[in-house]
Design a protein around this motif. Structure first.
Motif, PDB file in Angstrom:
ATOM      1  N   ARG A   8       0.538  -1.116  -0.154  1.00 15.79           N
ATOM      2  CA  ARG A   8      -0.270   0.331  -0.380  1.00 15.79           C
ATOM      3  C   ARG A   8       0.929   1.328  -0.066  1.00 15.79           C
ATOM      4  O   ARG A   8       0.303   1.853  -0.705  1.00 15.79           O
ATOM      5  CB  ARG A   8      -1.062   0.507   1.321  1.00 15.79           C
ATOM      6  CG  ARG A   8      -1.611  -1.440   1.451  1.00 15.79           C
ATOM      7  CD  ARG A   8      -2.497  -1.595   2.461  1.00 15.79           C
ATOM      8  NE  ARG A   8      -1.390  -1.022   3.620  1.00 15.79           N
ATOM      9  CZ  ARG A   8      -1.722  -1.368   5.331  1.00 15.79           C
ATOM     10  NH1 ARG A   8      -2.845  -1.257   5.651  1.00 15.79           N
ATOM     11  NH2 ARG A   8      -0.285  -1.320   6.167  1.00 15.79           N
ATOM     12  N   THR A   9       2.046   1.115   0.515  1.00 11.98           N
ATOM     13  CA  THR A   9       2.601   2.676   0.664  1.00 11.98           C
ATOM     14  C   THR A   9       3.994   2.344  -0.140  1.00 11.98           C
ATOM     15  O   THR A   9       4.698   3.205   0.050  1.00 11.98           O
ATOM     16  CB  THR A   9       3.136   2.452   2.152  1.00 11.98           C
ATOM     17  OG1 THR A   9       3.277   1.524   2.847  1.00 11.98           O
ATOM     18  CG2 THR A   9       2.200   2.441   3.251  1.00 11.98           C
ATOM     19  N   HIS A  10       4.637   1.109  -0.863  1.00  9.42           N
ATOM     20  CA  HIS A  10       5.392   0.899  -1.392  1.00  9.42           C
ATOM     21  C   HIS A  10       6.572   1.214  -0.212  1.00  9.42           C
ATOM     22  O   HIS A  10       7.501   1.676  -1.572  1.00  9.42           O
ATOM     23  CB  HIS A  10       5.532   1.767  -2.747  1.00  9.42           C
ATOM     24  CG  HIS A  10       3.941   1.578  -3.446  1.00  9.42           C
ATOM     25  ND1 HIS A  10       3.528   2.493  -3.619  1.00  9.42           N
ATOM     26  CD2 HIS A  10       2.985   0.631  -3.195  1.00  9.42           C
ATOM     27  CE1 HIS A  10       2.291   2.540  -4.478  1.00  9.42           C
ATOM     28  NE2 HIS A  10       2.237   1.291  -3.904  1.00  9.42           N
ATOM     29  N   LYS A  11       7.084   0.246   0.985  1.00  4.91           N
ATOM     30  CA  LYS A  11       8.125   1.035   1.292  1.00  4.91           C
ATOM     31  C   LYS A  11       7.966  -0.315   2.479  1.00  4.91           C
ATOM     32  O   LYS A  11       6.983  -0.895   2.905  1.00  4.91           O
ATOM     33  CB  LYS A  11       7.445   2.189   2.295  1.00  4.91           C
ATOM     34  CG  LYS A  11       7.452   3.045   1.525  1.00  4.91           C
ATOM     35  CD  LYS A  11       7.522   4.497   2.959  1.00  4.91           C
ATOM     36  CE  LYS A  11       6.868   5.979   1.999  1.00  4.91           C
ATOM     37  NZ  LYS A  11       6.911   7.063   3.366  1.00  4.91           N
ATOM     38  N   VAL A  12       9.231  -0.674   2.961  1.00  3.86           N
ATOM     39  CA  VAL A  12       9.751  -1.505   3.687  1.00  3.86           C
ATOM     40  C   VAL A  12       9.572  -1.567   5.216  1.00  3.86           C
ATOM     41  O   VAL A  12       9.988  -0.039   5.794  1.00  3.86           O
ATOM     42  CB  VAL A  12      11.044  -1.634   3.663  1.00  3.86           C
ATOM     43  CG1 VAL A  12      11.884  -2.769   5.038  1.00  3.86           C
ATOM     44  CG2 VAL A  12      11.618  -2.673   2.155  1.00  3.86           C
ATOM     45  N   THR A  13       8.312  -2.219   5.520  1.00  8.37           N
ATOM     46  CA  THR A  13       7.917  -1.702   6.651  1.00  8.37           C
ATOM     47  C   THR A  13       8.674  -2.738   8.087  1.00  8.37           C
ATOM     48  O   THR A  13       8.070  -2.220   9.396  1.00  8.37           O
ATOM     49  CB  THR A  13       6.484  -2.162   6.744  1.00  8.37           C
ATOM     50  OG1 THR A  13       5.778  -3.191   6.773  1.00  8.37           O
ATOM     51  CG2 THR A  13       5.793  -1.387   6.483  1.00  8.37           C
ATOM     52  N   GLY A  14       9.452  -3.381   7.711  1.00  6.50           N
ATOM     53  CA  GLY A  14       9.467  -4.534   9.080  1.00  6.50           C
ATOM     54  C   GLY A  14      10.874  -5.582   8.253  1.00  6.50           C
ATOM     55  O   GLY A  14      10.413  -5.659   7.516  1.00  6.50           O
ATOM     56  N   CYS A  15      11.931  -5.678   9.350  1.00  5.15           N
ATOM     57  CA  CYS A  15      12.976  -7.209   8.530  1.00  5.15           C
ATOM     58  C   CYS A  15      12.544  -8.403   9.752  1.00  5.15           C
ATOM     59  O   CYS A  15      12.411  -7.419  11.087  1.00  5.15           O
ATOM     60  CB  CYS A  15      13.797  -6.139   8.618  1.00  5.15           C
ATOM     61  SG  CYS A  15      14.127  -4.984   7.599  1.00  5.15           S
ATOM     62  N   GLU A  16      12.333  -9.348   9.097  1.00  4.18           N
ATOM     63  CA  GLU A  16      12.486 -10.003   9.796  1.00  4.18           C
ATOM     64  C   GLU A  16      13.644 -11.106  10.077  1.00  4.18           C
ATOM     65  O   GLU A  16      14.886 -10.956   9.040  1.00  4.18           O
ATOM     66  CB  GLU A  16      11.465 -11.621   9.088  1.00  4.18           C
ATOM     67  CG  GLU A  16      11.045 -12.410  10.889  1.00  4.18           C
ATOM     68  CD  GLU A  16      10.660 -13.338  10.014  1.00  4.18           C
ATOM     69  OE1 GLU A  16      10.247 -14.737  10.329  1.00  4.18           O
ATOM     70  OE2 GLU A  16       9.990 -14.066   8.521  1.00  4.18           O
ATOM     71  N   ALA A  17      14.114 -11.135  11.155  1.00  3.08           N
ATOM     72  CA  ALA A  17      15.581 -11.582  12.339  1.00  3.08           C
ATOM     73  C   ALA A  17      15.189 -12.928  11.771  1.00  3.08           C
ATOM     74  O   ALA A  17      14.408 -13.844  11.699  1.00  3.08           O
ATOM     75  CB  ALA A  17      15.979 -11.323  12.938  1.00  3.08           C
ATOM     76  N   LEU A  18      16.168 -13.208  10.606  1.00  2.00           N
ATOM     77  CA  LEU A  18      16.045 -14.801  10.583  1.00  2.00           C
ATOM     78  C   LEU A  18      17.806 -15.442  11.173  1.00  2.00           C
ATOM     79  O   LEU A  18      19.086 -14.874  10.968  1.00  2.00           O
ATOM     80  CB  LEU A  18      16.104 -15.106   9.587  1.00  2.00           C
ATOM     81  CG  LEU A  18      14.467 -15.112   8.476  1.00  2.00           C
ATOM     82  CD1 LEU A  18      14.628 -14.862   7.862  1.00  2.00           C
ATOM     83  CD2 LEU A  18      13.920 -16.031   9.592  1.00  2.00           C
ATOM     84  N   MET A  19      17.892 -16.445  12.025  1.00  2.00           N
ATOM     85  CA  MET A  19      19.025 -17.059  12.800  1.00  2.00           C
ATOM     86  C   MET A  19      19.728 -17.814  11.579  1.00  2.00           C
ATOM     87  O   MET A  19      19.302 -18.370  11.017  1.00  2.00           O
ATOM     88  CB  MET A  19      19.038 -17.668  13.507  1.00  2.00           C
ATOM     89  CG  MET A  19      20.166 -18.211  15.163  1.00  2.00           C
ATOM     90  SD  MET A  19      19.466 -18.750  16.553  1.00  2.00           S
ATOM     91  CE  MET A  19      18.678 -16.751  17.111  1.00  2.00           C
ATOM     92  N   ARG A  20      21.286 -17.728  11.648  1.00  2.00           N
ATOM     93  CA  ARG A  20      21.912 -18.583  10.758  1.00  2.00           C
ATOM     94  C   ARG A  20      23.695 -19.395  11.334  1.00  2.00           C
ATOM     95  O   ARG A  20      23.703 -17.913  12.456  1.00  2.00           O
ATOM     96  CB  ARG A  20      22.131 -17.712   9.369  1.00  2.00           C
ATOM     97  CG  ARG A  20      22.052 -16.755   8.988  1.00  2.00           C
ATOM     98  CD  ARG A  20      21.087 -18.211   7.784  1.00  2.00           C
ATOM     99  NE  ARG A  20      20.543 -17.521   6.817  1.00  2.00           N
ATOM    100  CZ  ARG A  20      18.700 -17.893   7.473  1.00  2.00           C
ATOM    101  NH1 ARG A  20      17.990 -18.586   8.469  1.00  2.00           N
ATOM    102  NH2 ARG A  20      17.936 -17.055   6.127  1.00  2.00           N
ATOM    103  N   TRP A  21      23.246 -20.204  11.274  1.00  2.00           N
ATOM    104  CA  TRP A  21      24.919 -21.343  11.817  1.00  2.00           C
ATOM    105  C   TRP A  21      26.395 -21.230  10.721  1.00  2.00           C
ATOM    106  O   TRP A  21      25.472 -22.338   9.780  1.00  2.00           O
ATOM    107  CB  TRP A  21      24.111 -22.292  12.900  1.00  2.00           C
ATOM    108  CG  TRP A  21      25.034 -22.618  13.343  1.00  2.00           C
ATOM    109  CD1 TRP A  21      26.506 -22.180  13.421  1.00  2.00           C
ATOM    110  CD2 TRP A  21      25.275 -24.132  14.065  1.00  2.00           C
ATOM    111  NE1 TRP A  21      27.249 -23.331  14.483  1.00  2.00           N
ATOM    112  CE2 TRP A  21      26.254 -24.655  14.641  1.00  2.00           C
ATOM    113  CE3 TRP A  21      24.247 -25.400  14.035  1.00  2.00           C
ATOM    114  CZ2 TRP A  21      26.649 -26.066  15.688  1.00  2.00           C
ATOM    115  CZ3 TRP A  21      24.493 -26.579  14.329  1.00  2.00           C
ATOM    116  CH2 TRP A  21      25.234 -26.330  15.242  1.00  2.00           C
ATOM    117  N   LYS A  22      27.014 -20.425  11.145  1.00  2.00           N
ATOM    118  CA  LYS A  22      28.061 -20.387  10.291  1.00  2.00           C
ATOM    119  C   LYS A  22      28.561 -22.027  10.775  1.00  2.00           C
ATOM    120  O   LYS A  22      29.938 -21.527  11.621  1.00  2.00           O
ATOM    121  CB  LYS A  22      29.207 -19.861   9.884  1.00  2.00           C
ATOM    122  CG  LYS A  22      29.645 -19.496   8.511  1.00  2.00           C
ATOM    123  CD  LYS A  22      29.659 -18.051   8.300  1.00  2.00           C
ATOM    124  CE  LYS A  22      31.442 -18.708   7.350  1.00  2.00           C
ATOM    125  NZ  LYS A  22      31.830 -16.528   7.330  1.00  2.00           N
TER     126      LYS A  22
END
Length: 602
Positions: free
Chosen positions: A363-377
């Motif tokens: 609707r606003t054509h903007k990023v409203t948030g970012c989901e944190a996703l865990m990574r294990w190297k």
């Protein structure tokens, strides 16, 4: 005269002597009678029965308790009663089918035993249920004395102690120790002759019943499960409770593996049927791991371990099923154990990091948030997906430490972003059951100096499914803190609509499994339409996950989804690369416009 006098005097002396002797005899007789009376009192007040027999095998004396123990008629307690008549009475009264010849043979064996000159004992089980320990003491003249002791209570108490040492008192099935003991015994007995199967059974959703309806309901459910299992197996098979909600069955004397598979199928069928406990309905299931001797091992430890490996694979495959052990299962289990061991040190060694995937508002054509996703190297195995290590972390409670770190790191990263969008962190059911995520979130926000309105948390339907009032209270405290709560993977479990009534979620996320086939299957687009419409009607946000193509983006946007997330816009990236990813999201949106009916920016 003198002679007369002398004679008279002598007679008087004799008479006095006779009188004195009679008095002594009378006195002795009275004493003897008194002694006999005391002896009889003592004999009849003994705590044990007593009977004495002479060398001719005739009764010499007995006490009242002896007669009472065997319910003897008076004529059989008289001195002189042959031992053979007492034996016949005992046999007849006890309902034993023993001939006179067999009785005589036993008497001769008894006499031969007495001739050895040593005390010995034997136990008699009377028809009335009493248990009598008889001690036989040979006498020098060839006779003997029997002492009868009622050991019923002592024996039953000892048997009860032995039983409790071998059984679970709640379910009345074998305990872990006894089941292993029986398994060892069956392996020795059937060595080289037939097969033995070990079914390891774990109940699914038992904790939900226990937490929701209380421990009394949980105990009643375990009893019901045990009864169903015992009614399903044969009498020669062994049912045991290993602890908690884990059971096992040792199935013996099999000709082929199909018989074990058949029992596993029957057990699943009966254990998955609905239960009624303490007036409440309860729905639990079961998963079964199956190992068979000699194919999978010839000792209890190996069979139980391989059945446990098979059980893990059965539960990993979706629960409510059984799995027969395969060699590749062991390789997978070894890998998992290694991962679990390495995961305990991964955080301290700096091997874990958070990547962030943008969520775009159509609707606003903007990023409203970012989901944190865990990574294990992993230093040797490379990048490991959270789908692999998060279940391991949850099973071993490492998730509590990882969850605390993730909230703190996500808040700290978000505080450095130029674009003040939200950061979204996933919470596990274990974090609610064994911790307080609201307090962890509060500390993380304060440490990072991040406003609470910039933090969202996501929970899956399984968190509500596994949770109780404690979970709901934890969600309320998060909301009071100013943190918004989203329901993730909506529609993949059951009773989703009821969850929306139980807690006022701020957002629902449509699972990627529906989005993936939204262009090919009518049912998927119908579900997306329905969920988006429901969210709009409830005035809560909706996010479509797993957007990978422009066509999927167009379909979910047209359905009314407010936000989208997926590789079409950006994969999850490290925090340092996030600004560039945000810019590419806007560019990707613009590129998608000429080829779609998506709304243009106003």
């Amino acid at each position: 005269m003198t002679n007369f006098t002398t004679s008279s005097h002598g007679a008087s002396i004799i008479q006095d002597a006779a009188s004195c002797s009679a008095e002594k005899l009378l006195e002795q007789a009275l004493k003897l009678k008194q002694l006999n009376s005391w002896f009889e009192v003592a004999l009849n007040n003994m705590a044990r029965g007593l009977s004495m027999f002479d060398a001719e095998r005739r009764l010499v004396v007995s006490n009242a308790l002896y007669a009472e123990i065997y319910d003897l008629p008076e004529h059989l307690t008289k001195p002189g009663t042959p031992f053979s008549e007492l034996v016949s009475f005992y046999v007849e009264r006890g309902g034993h089918e023993t001939s006179k010849l067999e009785q005589q043979k036993w008497i001769e064996q008894h006499a031969a035993e007495l001739m050895r000159g040593k005390t010995f004992t034997h136990t008699q089980h009377l028809k009335n249920g009493r248990i009598i320990l008889v001690t036989n003491q040979p006498l020098m003249d060839g006779g003997w004395v029997d002492i009868q002791e009622d050991v019923t209570e002592k024996t039953l108490a000892s048997e009860r102690i032995t039983w409790l040492a071998q059984h679970c008192p709640l379910t009345e099935t074998a305990n872990r120790f006894h089941l292993r003991e029986r398994l060892d015994e069956e392996i020795r007995r059937h060595s080289g002759n037939g097969m033995i199967a070990v079914h390891l059974i774990d109940l699914d959703r038992f904790k939900v019943v226990n937490d929701t309806h209380g421990h009394a309901a949980g105990d009643a459910l375990l009893k019901a499960v045990a009864r169903r299992m015992q009614a399903t197996v044969r009498t020669e098979d062994v049912v045991g409770r290993l602890g908690g909600d884990e059971f096992a069955v040792v199935q013996t004397g099999l000709d082929n593996p199909e018989q074990a598979i058949s029992l596993a199928s029957r057990l699943l069928r009966v254990l998955n049927a609905p239960y009624r406990v303490l007036g409440n309905g309860a729905s639990v299931g079961a998963s079964i791991g199956l190992a068979i001797a000699p194919d999978h091992g010839l000792d209890a430890d190996t069979l139980l371990r391989k059945a446990d490996i098979a059980l893990y694979r059965a539960k990993s495959g979706g629960r409510g099923q059984f799995n027969l052990f395969k060699s590749e299962d062991e390789d997978a289990a070894i890998t998992q154990m290694r991962l679990e061991s390495d995961l305990k040190n991964a955080l301290a060694l700096g091997q874990l990091e958070l990547h962030y995937q943008p969520i775009f508002d159509v609707r606003t054509h903007k990023v409203t948030g970012c989901e944190a996703l865990m990574r294990w190297k992993h230093p040797e195995l490379g990048m490991i997906s959270p789908a692999t290590f998060i279940p391991i972390a949850e099973k071993s409670d490492i998730i509590l430490e990882l969850g605390t770190w993730a909230l703190g790191q996500a808040c700290a990263d978000a505080a450095t972003w130029t674009t003040p969008c939200k950061v979204i962190v996933n919470l596990s059911a274990v974090q609610f059951q064994k911790g307080d995520p609201s307090e962890v979130a509060r500390r993380a926000l304060e440490a990072a100096g991040l406003p609470p309105e910039r933090l969202d948390v996501e929970i899956t339907e399984s968190v509500i499914l596994k949770g109780d009032t404690r979970t709901k209270a934890g969600l309320e405290r998060l909301r009071e803190l100013g943190v918004r709560v989203a329901l993730d993977d909506f529609g993949t479990a059951f009773a989703s609509l009821s969850y929306l009534r139980e807690f006022a979620f701020d957002k629902i996320k449509i699972d990627r499994s529906f989005v993936r086939e939204v262009g090919d299957r009518r049912d998927c687009i119908a579900i997306v339409n329905a969920v988006a419409g429901l969210a709009n009607a409830l005035e809560i946000g909706s996010v479509a996950e797993g957007i990978e193509t422009a066509d999927q983006l167009e379909k979910v946007s047209s359905a009314g989804c407010q936000e989208v997330q997926g590789f079409f816009f950006s994969p999850a990236v490290p925090s340092a690369e996030l600004e560039a990813a945000l810019e590419s999201c806007a560019a990707q949106w613009e590129r998608s416009l000429p080829h779609s009916s998506l709304p243009h920016s106003s």
